[in-house]
Design a protein around this motif. Structure first.
Motif, PDB file in Angstrom:
ATOM      1  N   THR A  67      14.123 -24.966  16.386  1.00 28.09           N
ATOM      2  CA  THR A  67      12.701 -24.260  16.110  1.00 28.09           C
ATOM      3  C   THR A  67      13.093 -22.906  16.676  1.00 28.09           C
ATOM      4  O   THR A  67      13.601 -22.569  17.728  1.00 28.09           O
ATOM      5  CB  THR A  67      11.357 -24.790  16.508  1.00 28.09           C
ATOM      6  N   ILE A  68      12.437 -21.890  16.037  1.00 30.17           N
ATOM      7  CA  ILE A  68      12.226 -20.559  16.630  1.00 30.17           C
ATOM      8  C   ILE A  68      11.745 -20.655  17.908  1.00 30.17           C
ATOM      9  O   ILE A  68      12.061 -19.705  18.809  1.00 30.17           O
ATOM     10  CB  ILE A  68      11.589 -19.557  15.607  1.00 30.17           C
ATOM     11  N   HIS A  69      10.422 -21.522  17.947  1.00 25.46           N
ATOM     12  CA  HIS A  69       9.765 -21.450  19.363  1.00 25.46           C
ATOM     13  C   HIS A  69      10.872 -21.803  20.576  1.00 25.46           C
ATOM     14  O   HIS A  69      10.831 -21.200  21.641  1.00 25.46           O
ATOM     15  CB  HIS A  69       8.640 -22.331  19.259  1.00 25.46           C
ATOM     16  N   HIS A  70      11.682 -22.608  20.093  1.00 22.63           N
ATOM     17  CA  HIS A  70      12.702 -23.064  21.053  1.00 22.63           C
ATOM     18  C   HIS A  70      13.605 -22.248  21.433  1.00 22.63           C
ATOM     19  O   HIS A  70      13.943 -21.950  22.737  1.00 22.63           O
ATOM     20  CB  HIS A  70      13.340 -24.378  20.758  1.00 22.63           C
ATOM     21  N   VAL A  71      13.938 -21.202  20.526  1.00 23.96           N
ATOM     22  CA  VAL A  71      14.744 -20.026  20.802  1.00 23.96           C
ATOM     23  C   VAL A  71      14.208 -19.088  21.632  1.00 23.96           C
ATOM     24  O   VAL A  71      14.838 -18.359  22.548  1.00 23.96           O
ATOM     25  CB  VAL A  71      15.394 -19.604  19.325  1.00 23.96           C
ATOM     26  N   GLN A  72      13.078 -18.845  21.514  1.00 26.71           N
ATOM     27  CA  GLN A  72      12.149 -17.795  22.085  1.00 26.71           C
ATOM     28  C   GLN A  72      12.006 -18.094  23.460  1.00 26.71           C
ATOM     29  O   GLN A  72      12.062 -17.405  24.377  1.00 26.71           O
ATOM     30  CB  GLN A  72      10.759 -17.531  21.360  1.00 26.71           C
ATOM     31  N   GLU A  73      11.974 -19.596  23.720  1.00 24.82           N
ATOM     32  CA  GLU A  73      11.765 -19.989  25.113  1.00 24.82           C
ATOM     33  C   GLU A  73      13.048 -19.832  25.936  1.00 24.82           C
ATOM     34  O   GLU A  73      12.931 -19.550  26.868  1.00 24.82           O
ATOM     35  CB  GLU A  73      11.477 -21.530  25.082  1.00 24.82           C
ATOM     36  N   ALA A  74      14.378 -20.063  25.084  1.00 26.23           N
ATOM     37  CA  ALA A  74      15.402 -19.794  25.927  1.00 26.23           C
ATOM     38  C   ALA A  74      15.844 -18.501  26.304  1.00 26.23           C
ATOM     39  O   ALA A  74      16.058 -18.241  27.481  1.00 26.23           O
ATOM     40  CB  ALA A  74      16.730 -20.325  24.863  1.00 26.23           C
ATOM     41  N   VAL A  75      15.308 -17.610  25.253  1.00 27.03           N
ATOM     42  CA  VAL A  75      15.523 -16.029  25.932  1.00 27.03           C
ATOM     43  C   VAL A  75      14.464 -15.947  26.888  1.00 27.03           C
ATOM     44  O   VAL A  75      14.707 -14.828  27.860  1.00 27.03           O
ATOM     45  CB  VAL A  75      15.236 -15.202  24.543  1.00 27.03           C
ATOM     46  N   ALA A  76      13.246 -16.044  26.655  1.00 30.04           N
ATOM     47  CA  ALA A  76      12.304 -15.873  27.980  1.00 30.04           C
ATOM     48  C   ALA A  76      12.720 -16.447  29.204  1.00 30.04           C
ATOM     49  O   ALA A  76      12.801 -15.693  30.174  1.00 30.04           O
ATOM     50  CB  ALA A  76      11.005 -16.526  27.758  1.00 30.04           C
ATOM     51  N   ILE A  77      13.329 -17.564  29.363  1.00 25.98           N
ATOM     52  CA  ILE A  77      13.894 -18.154  30.611  1.00 25.98           C
ATOM     53  C   ILE A  77      15.080 -17.209  30.989  1.00 25.98           C
ATOM     54  O   ILE A  77      15.071 -16.909  32.257  1.00 25.98           O
ATOM     55  CB  ILE A  77      14.375 -19.639  30.283  1.00 25.98           C
ATOM     56  N   ARG A  78      15.848 -16.915  30.122  1.00 22.05           N
ATOM     57  CA  ARG A  78      17.135 -15.920  30.634  1.00 22.05           C
ATOM     58  C   ARG A  78      16.486 -14.708  31.126  1.00 22.05           C
ATOM     59  O   ARG A  78      17.106 -14.061  31.963  1.00 22.05           O
ATOM     60  CB  ARG A  78      17.810 -15.864  29.397  1.00 22.05           C
ATOM     61  N   ASN A  79      15.533 -14.118  30.390  1.00 23.68           N
ATOM     62  CA  ASN A  79      15.121 -12.707  31.063  1.00 23.68           C
ATOM     63  C   ASN A  79      14.366 -12.975  32.225  1.00 23.68           C
ATOM     64  O   ASN A  79      14.319 -11.729  33.124  1.00 23.68           O
ATOM     65  CB  ASN A  79      14.055 -12.330  29.867  1.00 23.68           C
ATOM     66  N   VAL A  80      13.707 -14.100  32.723  1.00 18.80           N
ATOM     67  CA  VAL A  80      13.126 -13.825  33.979  1.00 18.80           C
ATOM     68  C   VAL A  80      14.004 -14.496  35.198  1.00 18.80           C
ATOM     69  O   VAL A  80      13.625 -14.681  36.113  1.00 18.80           O
ATOM     70  CB  VAL A  80      11.731 -14.871  33.863  1.00 18.80           C
ATOM     71  N   SER A  81      15.392 -14.841  34.720  1.00 17.42           N
ATOM     72  CA  SER A  81      16.057 -15.532  35.697  1.00 17.42           C
ATOM     73  C   SER A  81      16.894 -14.263  36.333  1.00 17.42           C
ATOM     74  O   SER A  81      16.559 -13.184  36.181  1.00 17.42           O
ATOM     75  CB  SER A  81      17.279 -16.403  35.032  1.00 17.42           C
ATOM     76  N   LYS A  82      17.497 -14.665  37.414  1.00 18.58           N
ATOM     77  CA  LYS A  82      18.096 -13.722  38.511  1.00 18.58           C
ATOM     78  C   LYS A  82      19.159 -13.072  37.926  1.00 18.58           C
ATOM     79  O   LYS A  82      19.682 -11.684  37.794  1.00 18.58           O
ATOM     80  CB  LYS A  82      18.459 -14.323  39.729  1.00 18.58           C
ATOM     81  N   ASN A  83      20.126 -13.888  37.026  1.00 23.60           N
ATOM     82  CA  ASN A  83      21.157 -13.554  36.339  1.00 23.60           C
ATOM     83  C   ASN A  83      20.860 -13.445  34.643  1.00 23.60           C
ATOM     84  O   ASN A  83      21.416 -14.057  34.085  1.00 23.60           O
ATOM     85  CB  ASN A  83      22.144 -14.356  36.640  1.00 23.60           C
ATOM     86  N   ALA A  84      20.056 -12.389  34.477  1.00 24.58           N
ATOM     87  CA  ALA A  84      19.503 -12.267  32.979  1.00 24.58           C
ATOM     88  C   ALA A  84      20.815 -11.886  32.240  1.00 24.58           C
ATOM     89  O   ALA A  84      20.596 -12.072  31.008  1.00 24.58           O
ATOM     90  CB  ALA A  84      18.427 -11.410  32.731  1.00 24.58           C
ATOM     91  N   ALA A  85      21.690 -11.247  32.797  1.00 31.43           N
ATOM     92  CA  ALA A  85      22.842 -10.932  31.781  1.00 31.43           C
ATOM     93  C   ALA A  85      23.816 -12.014  31.588  1.00 31.43           C
ATOM     94  O   ALA A  85      24.727 -12.022  30.684  1.00 31.43           O
ATOM     95  CB  ALA A  85      23.881  -9.862  32.583  1.00 31.43           C
TER      96      ALA A  85
END
Length: 387
Positions: A67-85
């Motif tokens: 789902t799109i919601h699962h993809v958005q969740e993955a992007v949100a987790i990456r953005n708040v992590s220490k190594n967002a890149a």
């Protein structure tokens, strides 16, 4: 003068050639209804949001991973992590098996392209893509039915009709099957109409329509892996089908869902003289997909991310509500028994593959049906769409 012949029941009837799925009226009516649903003209968006806000509705229609919601969740987790890149940071907790993201890396990277649009346009773009995918799924079902039934069913039907004619009328059954499918015009469902009916049963089904035309946050692309698998089966059952496309499609299907690897058995049974080439190409394409995933996530996190994306369905924890027996058992089982039942339920469906193949190796179509229903029963999350 000669008398006109009296019409009897045995008079030859005029055959009506069935339309193809692409030219059938029901197909275009369903497309129109789905376009109205996607645009919000047929039903207001508030009603959509209320319908798909129910956990019961979402669990029986939609695989929450695709789902799109699962993809958005993955992007949100990456953005708040220490190594967002780093791309691998979306799979936070993959080292301990607690990652919330289970989309394969290449699928996640492709699905993120829809997030560049506004939420309303994300829903429209994804729904139109799913509509197109569902159309080709129905078209593939029609195609595989033509090839399989003309290769296997016509022969068996002719043999069965011949045996029935030799049978004593006193013991001959009035209705051989509950839903007889035959070449004769007296049959309830004639063979020439069967491919169209099967395609319509999928495309015009309310479950397919609801699963592909959900609310913006519930936009689901679970049907893409079904199309990939059907394309592989369609090419495999053809006498001169493309072995390259067959191997590539089944490799993509296995990359999306590791349980699809069982379908390599009926594909190889259809190929017969090209078994070695098909198997080598499948392994080559699978290795290429995994190599691209390795380049995307890095060698340090690769193995743990593979376990989080490809083998999460074998676990009894962290499963979303669904119709499968594994989820119901996971709610009740004690922690000390979880590893045992994980191995039991994860391995039982695969223990039946070898004896089933030995018994039905002459009937690849039956093997496809059996493996499909085994996957629905034992692979979480099970949905009505999977059935």
């Amino acid at each position: 003068y000669t008398m006109a012949p009296v019409p009897t029941s045995e008079t030859k009837q005029v055959e009506i050639k069935p339309p193809s799925f692409a030219t059938s009226l029901s197909t275009w009516v369903t497309i129109l209804i789905r376009l109205l649903l996607i645009s919000g003209v047929l039903l207001p968006n508030d009603l959509y949001e209320w319908l798909y806000s129910s956990t019961v509705v979402r669990s029986v229609l939609i695989d929450p991973i695709f789902t799109i919601h699962h993809v958005q969740e993955a992007v949100a987790i990456r953005n708040v992590s220490k190594n967002a890149a780093r791309f691998a940071s979306a799979y936070l907790g993959h080292e301990t098996g607690n990652s919330r993201i289970h989309l394969p890396p290449l699928v996640l990277a492709a699905a993120e392209s829809f997030l560049h649009y506004a939420q309303h346009y994300q829903h429209i773009a994804m729904s139109l893509l799913v509509l197109l995918v569902d159309f080709f799924i129905a078209f593939s079902l029609e195609s595989i039915t033509w090839h399989v039934f003309h290769k296997e069913f016509v022969r068996d039907d002719y043999r069965e009709d011949t045996n029935l004619e030799k049978m004593d009328p006193r013991i001959k059954p009035e209705l051989v099957h509950v839903f007889p499918v035959s070449l004769k015009s007296q049959s309830m469902l004639r063979l020439p109409w069967l491919p169209l009916r099967i395609a319509q049963m999928y495309f015009c089904n309310p479950i397919t329509v609801l699963a592909g035309s959900g609310a913006p946050m519930s936009s689901c692309f679970q049907s893409i892996r079904v199309l990939l698998l059907l394309e592989a089966l369609v090419e495999a059952c053809k006498e001169k089908g493309s072995i390259v496309w067959t191997s590539f499609a089944v490799a993509l299907a296995v990359y999306w869902d590791v349980h699809a690897i069982v379908f390599i058995i009926p594909i190889l049974l259809w190929q017969q003289r090209r078994v070695r080439s098909c198997l080598l190409l499948f392994l080559l394409f699978s290795a290429a997909l995994q190599g691209l995933s390795l380049l995307l996530v890095g060698k340090d996190d690769y193995l743990s991310i593979v376990a989080a994306t490809h083998f999460h369905t074998f676990r009894l924890r962290g499963l979303s509500p669904s119709l499968t027996t594994i989820w119901y058992l996971g709610m009740q089982v004690f922690l000390r028994f979880r590893a045992y039942f994980t191995c039991l339920l994860g391995g039982v469906p695969y223990l039946t593959i070898v004896p089933t193949t030995i018994r039905l190796y002459k009937y690849p179509t039956v093997l496809v049906a059996i493996f499909w229903f085994l996957g629905v029963l034992f692979r979480p999350p099970g949905t009505l769409y999977s059935l």
